[in-house]
Design a protein around this motif. Structure first.
Motif, short mmCIF file in Angstrom:
data_model
loop_
_atom_site.label_atom_id
_atom_site.label_comp_id
_atom_site.label_asym_id
_atom_site.label_seq_id
_atom_site.Cartn_x
_atom_site.Cartn_y
_atom_site.Cartn_z
N VAL A 63 21.27 17.35 37.81
CA VAL A 63 21.34 18.75 37.40
C VAL A 63 21.67 19.61 38.62
O VAL A 63 20.97 19.58 39.62
N ASP A 64 22.78 20.35 38.52
CA ASP A 64 23.18 21.27 39.58
C ASP A 64 22.64 22.64 39.20
O ASP A 64 23.26 23.41 38.47
N VAL A 65 21.46 22.96 39.71
CA VAL A 65 20.76 24.18 39.33
C VAL A 65 21.55 25.42 39.69
O VAL A 65 21.62 26.38 38.90
N GLU A 66 22.19 25.44 40.84
CA GLU A 66 22.96 26.63 41.24
C GLU A 66 24.13 26.87 40.30
O GLU A 66 24.37 28.01 39.87
N SER A 67 24.87 25.82 39.95
CA SER A 67 25.99 25.98 39.02
C SER A 67 25.50 26.39 37.65
O SER A 67 26.10 27.26 37.00
N THR A 69 22.80 28.04 36.93
CA THR A 69 22.37 29.44 37.01
C THR A 69 23.57 30.37 36.94
O THR A 69 23.56 31.38 36.23
N ALA A 70 24.63 30.03 37.67
CA ALA A 70 25.85 30.87 37.67
C ALA A 70 26.49 30.88 36.29
O ALA A 70 26.94 31.93 35.80
N ILE A 71 26.54 29.74 35.62
CA ILE A 71 27.14 29.66 34.29
C ILE A 71 26.33 30.51 33.31
O ILE A 71 26.89 31.31 32.55
N LEU A 72 25.02 30.35 33.33
CA LEU A 72 24.17 31.10 32.40
C LEU A 72 24.20 32.60 32.68
O LEU A 72 24.03 33.41 31.77
N ALA A 73 24.41 32.97 33.93
CA ALA A 73 24.49 34.39 34.29
C ALA A 73 25.88 34.95 34.02
O ALA A 73 26.12 36.13 34.20
N GLY A 74 26.81 34.09 33.58
CA GLY A 74 28.16 34.54 33.28
C GLY A 74 29.02 34.74 34.50
O GLY A 74 30.06 35.36 34.44
N LYS A 75 28.60 34.18 35.65
CA LYS A 75 29.33 34.38 36.89
C LYS A 75 30.29 33.23 37.17
O LYS A 75 31.04 33.27 38.13
#
Length: 84
Positions: A63-67, A69-75
Motif C-alpha cells: 500500500v502506497d499511503v502517499e499516493s 492520500t493524493a488520489i482520495l484528496a483529488g490531487k
C-alpha cells in the motif's frame, strides 16, 4: 432527507400514516446497517487471519499511503492498472 410537513395541518390519520411510514423506513435502514456491519466483521476477520498467517507481512506492505492520500484528496489520478 425531506423536512417534516407543517404538523398543524395534518389530520390524526395523516400523522399516524407518517409515523408508520417513517418507522418502516427506519427498520429498513437498520436492517441494511446490520447486513453491512456483518460483512465488515467478516472482512476484518479475514484480514486478521491473513495477517496472522504472514506475521503481518504481505497484505499491507504494497500500500502506497502517499499516493492513496493524493488520489482520495483529488490531487492525483489513479495509476493505470493495465485494464485497457
Amino acid at each position: 432527507m425531506e423536512p417534516l410537513p407543517d404538523l398543524g395541518t395534518l389530520t390524526d390519520e395523516d400523522l399516524k400514516k407518517l409515523i408508520d411510514d417513517l418507522t418502516r423506513r427506519e427498520q429498513e435502514v437498520s436492517f441494511e446497517r446490520r447486513i453491512l456491519h456483518g460483512k465488515i466483521d467478516i472482512l476484518r476477520a479475514e484480514l486478521v487471519a491473513r495477517l496472522q498467517k504472514t506475521g503481518g507481512k504481505g497484505v499491507l506492505d504494497s500500500v502506497d499511503v502517499e499516493s492513496l492520500t493524493a488520489i482520495l484528496a483529488g490531487k492525483a489520478t489513479p495509476p493505470d492498472q493495465g485494464d485497457s
